[in-house]
Design a protein around this motif. Structure first.
Motif, PDB file in Angstrom:
ATOM      1  N   LEU A   7       0.868  -1.174   0.000  1.00 48.56           N
ATOM      2  CA  LEU A   7       0.000   0.000   0.000  1.00 48.56           C
ATOM      3  C   LEU A   7       0.907   1.226   0.000  1.00 48.56           C
ATOM      4  O   LEU A   7       1.652   1.462   0.951  1.00 48.56           O
ATOM      5  N   TYR A   8       0.868   2.008  -1.059  1.00 51.86           N
ATOM      6  CA  TYR A   8       1.736   3.173  -1.211  1.00 51.86           C
ATOM      7  C   TYR A   8       0.986   4.428  -0.765  1.00 51.86           C
ATOM      8  O   TYR A   8      -0.068   4.750  -1.322  1.00 51.86           O
ATOM      9  N   VAL A   9       1.547   5.126   0.211  1.00 54.35           N
ATOM     10  CA  VAL A   9       0.908   6.322   0.763  1.00 54.35           C
ATOM     11  C   VAL A   9       1.795   7.529   0.482  1.00 54.35           C
ATOM     12  O   VAL A   9       2.997   7.499   0.746  1.00 54.35           O
ATOM     13  N   MET A  10       1.186   8.577  -0.063  1.00 55.87           N
ATOM     14  CA  MET A  10       1.952   9.785  -0.389  1.00 55.87           C
ATOM     15  C   MET A  10       1.083  11.019  -0.198  1.00 55.87           C
ATOM     16  O   MET A  10      -0.142  10.922  -0.110  1.00 55.87           O
ATOM     17  N   ARG A  31      -1.953  -0.617  -4.790  1.00 53.67           N
ATOM     18  CA  ARG A  31      -2.934   0.253  -4.136  1.00 53.67           C
ATOM     19  C   ARG A  31      -2.245   1.544  -3.719  1.00 53.67           C
ATOM     20  O   ARG A  31      -1.130   1.529  -3.207  1.00 53.67           O
ATOM     21  N   VAL A  32      -2.934   2.656  -3.950  1.00 54.81           N
ATOM     22  CA  VAL A  32      -2.351   3.975  -3.696  1.00 54.81           C
ATOM     23  C   VAL A  32      -3.282   4.793  -2.814  1.00 54.81           C
ATOM     24  O   VAL A  32      -4.500   4.765  -2.987  1.00 54.81           O
ATOM     25  N   VAL A  33      -2.699   5.518  -1.876  1.00 52.20           N
ATOM     26  CA  VAL A  33      -3.440   6.451  -1.032  1.00 52.20           C
ATOM     27  C   VAL A  33      -2.772   7.814  -1.165  1.00 52.20           C
ATOM     28  O   VAL A  33      -1.555   7.931  -1.030  1.00 52.20           O
ATOM     29  N   VAL A  34      -3.562   8.835  -1.465  1.00 57.80           N
ATOM     30  CA  VAL A  34      -3.052  10.204  -1.578  1.00 57.80           C
ATOM     31  C   VAL A  34      -3.687  11.039  -0.475  1.00 57.80           C
ATOM     32  O   VAL A  34      -4.906  11.101  -0.359  1.00 57.80           O
ATOM     33  N   VAL A  35      -2.840  11.659   0.353  1.00 59.39           N
ATOM     34  CA  VAL A  35      -3.303  12.365   1.547  1.00 59.39           C
ATOM     35  C   VAL A  35      -3.016  13.858   1.430  1.00 59.39           C
ATOM     36  O   VAL A  35      -1.968  14.264   0.921  1.00 59.39           O
ATOM     37  N   TRP A  81      -6.895   5.638  -3.578  1.00 57.14           N
ATOM     38  CA  TRP A  81      -6.943   6.663  -4.620  1.00 57.14           C
ATOM     39  C   TRP A  81      -7.116   6.020  -5.989  1.00 57.14           C
ATOM     40  O   TRP A  81      -6.539   4.970  -6.270  1.00 57.14           O
ATOM     41  N   GLN A  82      -7.926   6.665  -6.825  1.00 53.28           N
ATOM     42  CA  GLN A  82      -8.098   6.228  -8.204  1.00 53.28           C
ATOM     43  C   GLN A  82      -7.952   7.428  -9.126  1.00 53.28           C
ATOM     44  O   GLN A  82      -8.421   8.521  -8.805  1.00 53.28           O
TER      45      GLN A  82
END
Length: 327
Positions: free
Chosen positions: A53-56, A76-80, A118-119
């Motif tokens: 899970l990549y968080v940026m 899977r990507v998470v953008v914060v 994120w998508q």
């Protein structure tokens, strides 16, 4: 949440030219620094795998190529929002700052927080956002030219050529703004014809505002309730009080959404006269002694609430329903 804790999380601090990544391997913190380009992306995926899970942070536009690359390769990507990470670090009394430290904090946030995947947005939304950004830049240039023109005309001695040149530039900029605005609205109407018609049915919201609102909300596809829309527009009320002695004014957050806030505020003048629910709200607040600006901000919120309800329901504005809901 349990799945996220068990899953390997990679925190990434993104800058224009580099990526600083942090992840855990066999209980030990590992760091990786690489370039913010496809060669660096391949190195990152090779090291951390597509199952992570990549968080940026949403750092300008610098994170986008990486985010797209990771999604395309099945990760899977998470953008914060960077403000959220900043507050998370402050809450944990974090000290000092470096790319490595930031990446480690981002990793910890991803491990400990329930995050949303994120998508990428639809291509038409991305393209229209770029047109919107160009329009903003051209409008800023227009303002600079107008100010320069006014300054020249106030001088006792003036160059006719200088004035003529500035007027020609202003005319060209106005023509460009109109052309790009027309193209932007045409593209949105082609891709989101139904939604544009629904939003334009709201008294107070014109064709341009409907397009800007649709673009701002990303087609309303990732909006689960109207409060998210209001918060994103920076129109959520923020109260400043403490005990019995401090009673600050209630203000709006103004976090993000400056362009749409300005547009909605202009629309609120028309909506408080032509929109039944907005008129009732405005009149009620003014009767209670609230100042006009605060009442107009409340009208902006009402317009967003109506926009969300109308797009999600697929039903055009109905004055009878608006009158009922305003009570």
């Amino acid at each position: 949440m349990d799945t996220q804790v068990r899953q390997k999380v990679v925190g990434i601090d993104v800058s224009k030219g580099t990526l600083a990544a942090c992840h855990m391997r066999e209980g030990k913190t590992q760091h990786l620094e690489t370039d913010n380009n496809k060669v660096g992306f391949k190195k990152l995926v090779k090291c951390c795998g597509t199952e992570s899970l990549y968080v940026m942070e949403a750092t300008g536009v610098y994170y986008l190529q990486l985010a797209y690359y990771l999604v395309e390769h099945g990760a899977r990507v998470v953008v914060v929002n960077p403000v959220i990470i900043k507050r998370y670090i402050q809450m944990h009394l974090g000290k000092g700052k470096s790319d490595r430290k930031d990446a480690q904090w981002i990793m910890r946030y991803g491990q400990q927080t329930e995050v949303k995947q994120w998508q990428p947005e639809e291509q038409v939304i991305v393209e229209c956002r770029q047109l919107e950004q160009v329009i903003e830049q051209l409008i800023k240039q227009k303002t600079m030219v107008i100010n320069s023109l006014e300054a020249l005309q106030l001088q006792p001695v003036g160059s006719g050529l200088a004035v003529k040149s500035l007027k020609q530039t202003l005319k060209m900029l106005e023509k460009q703004v109109k052309h790009i605005e027309d193209e932007l609205i045409a593209s949105l109407e082609k891709a989101f014809n139904k939604e544009m018609e629904l939003l334009s049915s709201i008294p107070g919201i014109g064709r341009k505002t409907a397009g800007m609102l649709l673009l701002f909300a990303g087609g309303f596809k990732n909006m689960n309730n109207y409060r998210q829309l209001i918060a994103k527009a920076g129109l959520s009320p923020r109260e400043y009080t403490s005990g019995t002695s401090i009673r600050g004014k209630v203000r709006i957050t103004k976090m993000g959404g400056g362009l749409i806030r300005g547009k909605l505020f202009m629309c609120s003048f028309s909506a408080k006269k032509s929109n039944a629910a907005c008129k009732a709200l405005y009149d009620r607040l003014v009767a209670k002694g609230k100042n006009g600006k605060l009442a107009l901000i409340a009208v902006c919120n009402k317009l967003l609430k109506q926009a969300f309800a109308i797009v999600k329901s697929g039903t055009s504005y109905q004055a009878e329903f608006a009158n009922t809901s305003a009570k």
